[in-house]
Design a protein around this motif. Structure first.
Motif, PDB file in Angstrom:
ATOM      1  N   UNK A  13       0.760  -6.680  -4.574  1.00 43.65           N
ATOM      2  CA  UNK A  13       1.706  -6.594  -5.694  1.00 43.65           C
ATOM      3  C   UNK A  13       2.716  -5.473  -5.504  1.00 43.65           C
ATOM      4  N   UNK A  14       2.225  -4.327  -5.017  1.00 48.63           N
ATOM      5  CA  UNK A  14       3.151  -3.229  -4.742  1.00 48.63           C
ATOM      6  C   UNK A  14       2.608  -2.366  -3.617  1.00 48.63           C
ATOM      7  N   UNK A  15       3.543  -1.690  -2.990  1.00 49.15           N
ATOM      8  CA  UNK A  15       3.274  -0.876  -1.811  1.00 49.15           C
ATOM      9  C   UNK A  15       4.246   0.295  -1.895  1.00 49.15           C
ATOM     10  N   UNK A  16       3.727   1.516  -2.028  1.00 45.93           N
ATOM     11  CA  UNK A  16       4.623   2.658  -2.186  1.00 45.93           C
ATOM     12  C   UNK A  16       4.198   3.801  -1.274  1.00 45.93           C
ATOM     13  N   UNK A  17       5.127   4.233  -0.447  1.00 43.71           N
ATOM     14  CA  UNK A  17       4.910   5.377   0.435  1.00 43.71           C
ATOM     15  C   UNK A  17       5.419   6.612  -0.299  1.00 43.71           C
TER      16      UNK A  17
END
Length: 166
Positions: A158-162
């Motif tokens: 659903x989401x991927x945040x660095x």
């Protein structure tokens, strides 16, 4: 001929696996520790209090099968995010990240996993037990710390945040 077919089938089965499954190795009052050939993670139980997931009406304790499924979802989706320098770095070094898993139910009733990743090289410099005892959300650190939200019902990332760099 028969031996060749059997060897082919066995080698196909071993090479077609998307990732090595996690197995439970130790439990404490808040979580259980899991490990596979490539990485290690801490799965927090549904009663563990965390401010990371404030708006979730309910939580659940992810099973080993759900964690393994989430890892396969993650790997297949990260291949698509390999077009950036950070994405390539994360994909190449995925085995070096320690993981923390929190399970929650979204507003649609889907089981979701909030997963925090800590680059092993960096967490060794700190108190190595910090990631096992408390679910932490680190705000800086670039590719050393990142999060993923995985929907177990739809099998999607659903989401991927660095994290940013301070």
């Amino acid at each position: 001929m028969r031996k060749s077919i059997i060897i082919f089938i066995i080698s196909f089965l071993f090479t077609s696996c998307k990732s090595t499954p996690f197995v439970e190795i130790k439990e404490n009052e808040n979580a259980y520790l899991i490990r596979n050939n490539n990485s290690i993670g801490e799965v927090f139980n549904k009663d563990f209090e965390s401010s990371v997931i404030e708006n979730s009406p309910s939580r659940f304790t992810p099973s080993i099968e759900e964690i393994n499924g989430a890892e396969n979802i993650l790997i297949s989706n990260l291949k698509n995010k390999n077009n950036s320098k950070d994405g390539r770095y994360i994909f190449r070094n995925l085995k070096d990240y320690k993981r923390q898993y929190l399970g929650f139910i979204n507003s649609d009733g889907d089981k979701m996993l909030h997963v925090s990743f800590y680059l092993d090289k960096n967490s060794k410099k700190q108190d190595n037990r910090f990631w096992e005892e408390e679910y932490k959300l680190i705000l800086d650190g670039g590719v050393s710390y990142w999060i993923a939200i995985i929907n177990l019902k739809t099998n999607k990332l659903e989401s991927f945040a660095i994290n940013g760099i301070a």
